[in-house]
Design a protein around this motif. Structure first.
Motif, short mmCIF file in Angstrom:
data_model
loop_
_atom_site.label_atom_id
_atom_site.label_comp_id
_atom_site.label_asym_id
_atom_site.label_seq_id
_atom_site.Cartn_x
_atom_site.Cartn_y
_atom_site.Cartn_z
N SER A 67 0.68 -0.76 -0.24
CA SER A 67 -0.41 -0.11 0.23
C SER A 67 0.83 1.06 0.24
CB SER A 67 -0.76 -0.14 0.74
OG SER A 67 0.15 0.04 2.30
N LYS A 68 2.76 1.13 0.68
CA LYS A 68 2.98 2.30 0.41
C LYS A 68 4.08 1.96 -0.71
CE LYS A 68 1.62 4.95 4.51
NZ LYS A 68 2.42 5.41 6.16
N MET A 69 4.60 3.10 -1.15
CA MET A 69 6.07 2.44 -2.02
C MET A 69 6.55 3.89 -2.94
SD MET A 69 5.46 -0.26 -5.14
CE MET A 69 5.45 -1.56 -4.09
N ASN A 70 7.84 3.75 -2.90
CA ASN A 70 8.51 4.16 -3.41
C ASN A 70 9.27 4.22 -4.62
OD1 ASN A 70 10.53 6.45 -3.16
ND2 ASN A 70 11.64 5.38 -1.65
N LEU A 71 9.50 4.86 -5.96
CA LEU A 71 10.13 4.36 -7.29
C LEU A 71 11.72 5.47 -6.57
CD1 LEU A 71 6.96 5.49 -8.62
CD2 LEU A 71 7.73 3.25 -7.69
N VAL A 72 12.33 4.21 -7.02
CA VAL A 72 13.76 4.56 -7.60
C VAL A 72 13.85 3.81 -8.62
CG1 VAL A 72 15.93 3.80 -6.63
CG2 VAL A 72 14.33 3.88 -5.60
N LEU A 73 14.14 4.76 -9.58
CA LEU A 73 14.68 3.75 -11.33
C LEU A 73 16.02 4.85 -12.15
CD1 LEU A 73 11.22 4.58 -10.84
CD2 LEU A 73 11.08 4.61 -12.75
N PRO A 74 16.23 4.34 -12.87
CA PRO A 74 17.33 5.46 -13.20
C PRO A 74 16.66 6.61 -14.01
CG PRO A 74 17.00 3.22 -14.23
CD PRO A 74 16.08 3.24 -13.68
N LYS A 75 18.35 7.18 -13.78
CA LYS A 75 17.77 8.63 -14.31
C LYS A 75 17.04 8.67 -15.41
CE LYS A 75 22.28 10.21 -11.95
NZ LYS A 75 23.44 10.76 -12.00
N ASN A 76 17.79 8.25 -16.79
CA ASN A 76 17.06 8.09 -18.51
C ASN A 76 15.65 7.93 -17.95
OD1 ASN A 76 17.33 5.43 -18.01
ND2 ASN A 76 18.20 5.51 -19.83
N SER A 77 14.84 8.04 -17.01
CA SER A 77 13.96 7.14 -17.44
C SER A 77 12.24 7.60 -16.53
CB SER A 77 13.62 5.98 -16.45
OG SER A 77 13.69 5.72 -15.71
N ASP A 78 11.99 9.39 -16.95
CA ASP A 78 11.18 9.80 -16.61
C ASP A 78 10.00 10.18 -16.64
OD1 ASP A 78 13.38 11.85 -14.91
OD2 ASP A 78 13.98 12.62 -16.65
N GLU A 79 9.76 9.60 -18.11
CA GLU A 79 8.82 9.44 -18.73
C GLU A 79 8.20 8.24 -17.98
OE1 GLU A 79 8.38 8.81 -22.64
OE2 GLU A 79 9.00 10.83 -22.94
N LEU A 80 8.78 6.83 -17.72
CA LEU A 80 7.88 5.69 -16.64
C LEU A 80 7.86 6.09 -14.89
CD1 LEU A 80 7.51 3.02 -16.60
CD2 LEU A 80 10.14 2.30 -16.11
N HIS A 81 8.89 7.11 -15.06
CA HIS A 81 8.46 7.13 -13.42
C HIS A 81 6.90 7.52 -13.41
CE1 HIS A 81 8.33 9.44 -8.99
NE2 HIS A 81 10.14 9.14 -9.08
N GLU A 82 6.82 8.40 -14.23
CA GLU A 82 5.68 9.27 -14.18
C GLU A 82 4.59 8.80 -14.72
OE1 GLU A 82 5.13 12.78 -17.14
OE2 GLU A 82 7.08 13.22 -16.50
N LYS A 83 4.40 7.91 -15.71
CA LYS A 83 3.18 7.14 -16.26
C LYS A 83 2.89 5.66 -14.37
CE LYS A 83 3.07 7.94 -19.98
NZ LYS A 83 0.96 8.13 -20.20
N LEU A 84 4.51 5.32 -13.99
CA LEU A 84 3.95 4.67 -12.72
C LEU A 84 3.82 5.39 -11.33
CD1 LEU A 84 7.73 2.36 -12.33
CD2 LEU A 84 5.34 1.57 -12.71
N ALA A 85 4.06 6.22 -11.34
CA ALA A 85 2.82 6.64 -10.36
C ALA A 85 1.40 7.14 -10.45
CB ALA A 85 4.11 8.55 -10.30
N ILE A 86 0.93 6.71 -11.29
CA ILE A 86 -0.10 7.33 -12.54
C ILE A 86 -0.79 6.17 -11.90
CG2 ILE A 86 -1.69 8.01 -14.23
CD1 ILE A 86 0.13 9.40 -15.54
N TYR A 87 -0.40 5.09 -12.85
CA TYR A 87 -1.18 4.20 -12.60
C TYR A 87 -0.94 3.13 -10.97
CZ TYR A 87 -1.41 3.98 -17.38
OH TYR A 87 -1.54 4.68 -18.79
N LEU A 88 0.29 3.31 -10.63
CA LEU A 88 0.28 2.78 -8.90
C LEU A 88 -0.53 3.18 -8.52
CD1 LEU A 88 3.74 2.83 -8.51
CD2 LEU A 88 2.36 0.64 -8.70
N GLY A 89 -1.19 4.61 -8.25
CA GLY A 89 -2.05 5.85 -7.81
C GLY A 89 -3.72 5.16 -7.86
N ALA A 90 -3.34 5.35 -8.96
CA ALA A 90 -5.13 4.52 -9.32
C ALA A 90 -5.57 3.50 -9.32
CB ALA A 90 -5.25 4.46 -11.24
N SER A 91 -4.09 2.70 -8.59
CA SER A 91 -4.55 1.16 -8.17
C SER A 91 -4.48 0.75 -6.77
CB SER A 91 -3.61 0.00 -8.89
OG SER A 91 -2.28 -0.19 -7.87
#
Length: 169
Positions: free
Chosen positions: A40-64
């Motif tokens: 239910s609580k999660m922190n995202l740790v992604l490489p530097k070149n993956s900003d778009e993936l970070h945004e999408k994961l934040a949206i979809y994880l929040g929706a779930s």
């Protein structure tokens, strides 16, 4: 005759219930795509070149139902490998194959792996004429967004289904 009315009411009730279930109706709190309570609580740790993936994961994880947090009680969704590829097949028409490989795992707040690494892949291809270079840039930009979105959805579905293999101790 009184029995006939009861039987008709029972059949009508069962029919309406089956219709609701068939159309995908669920009572609040029984969403089949909700993330397990453990995550239910999660922190995202992604490489530097993956900003778009970070945004999408934040949206979809929040929706779930996942709350993004960097607290000490939050699990960590760590992207271990983020590898976009672009392959070209030359000819009069050029075919371009775009592929994105992402390897991730879930860790506890101390960095100990909870799940084994899992790789998800998204692929798209398109063709363009050499004389219309502008089209290539637009297609590439659009399809890169599509494959990043696809990968983010795959990751969230795998977390929500709770079928990630546990890490071996």
């Amino acid at each position: 005759m009184h029995l006939g009315k009861r039987l008709a009411a029972i059949v009508l009730t069962c029919g309406l219930s089956a219709g609701l279930v068939g159309c995908g109706f669920h009572l609040k709190g029984t969403n089949p795509s909700a993330t397990p309570i453990a995550y239910s609580k999660m922190n995202l740790v992604l490489p530097k070149n993956s900003d778009e993936l970070h945004e999408k994961l934040a949206i979809y994880l929040g929706a779930s139902g996942v709350q993004l947090s960097s607290g000490s009680d939050a699990y960590v969704l760590r992207v271990l490998d983020y590898k976009p590829q672009r392959l070209e097949l030359n000819g009069k028409l050029i075919e371009v194959l775009l592929r994105l490989n992402v390897t991730f795992r879930i860790e506890d707040a101390q960095g100990r792996p909870i799940t084994e690494p899992r790789t998800v892949v998204a692929t798209r291809s398109y063709q363009y004429n050499v004389e219309t270079v502008n089209t290539d840039d637009q297609e590439k930009y659009y399809l890169n967004q599509v494959i990043v979105d696809d990968v983010a959805q795959q990751i969230v579905r795998q977390i929500s289904s709770n079928r990630l293999p546990p890490a071996q101790q």
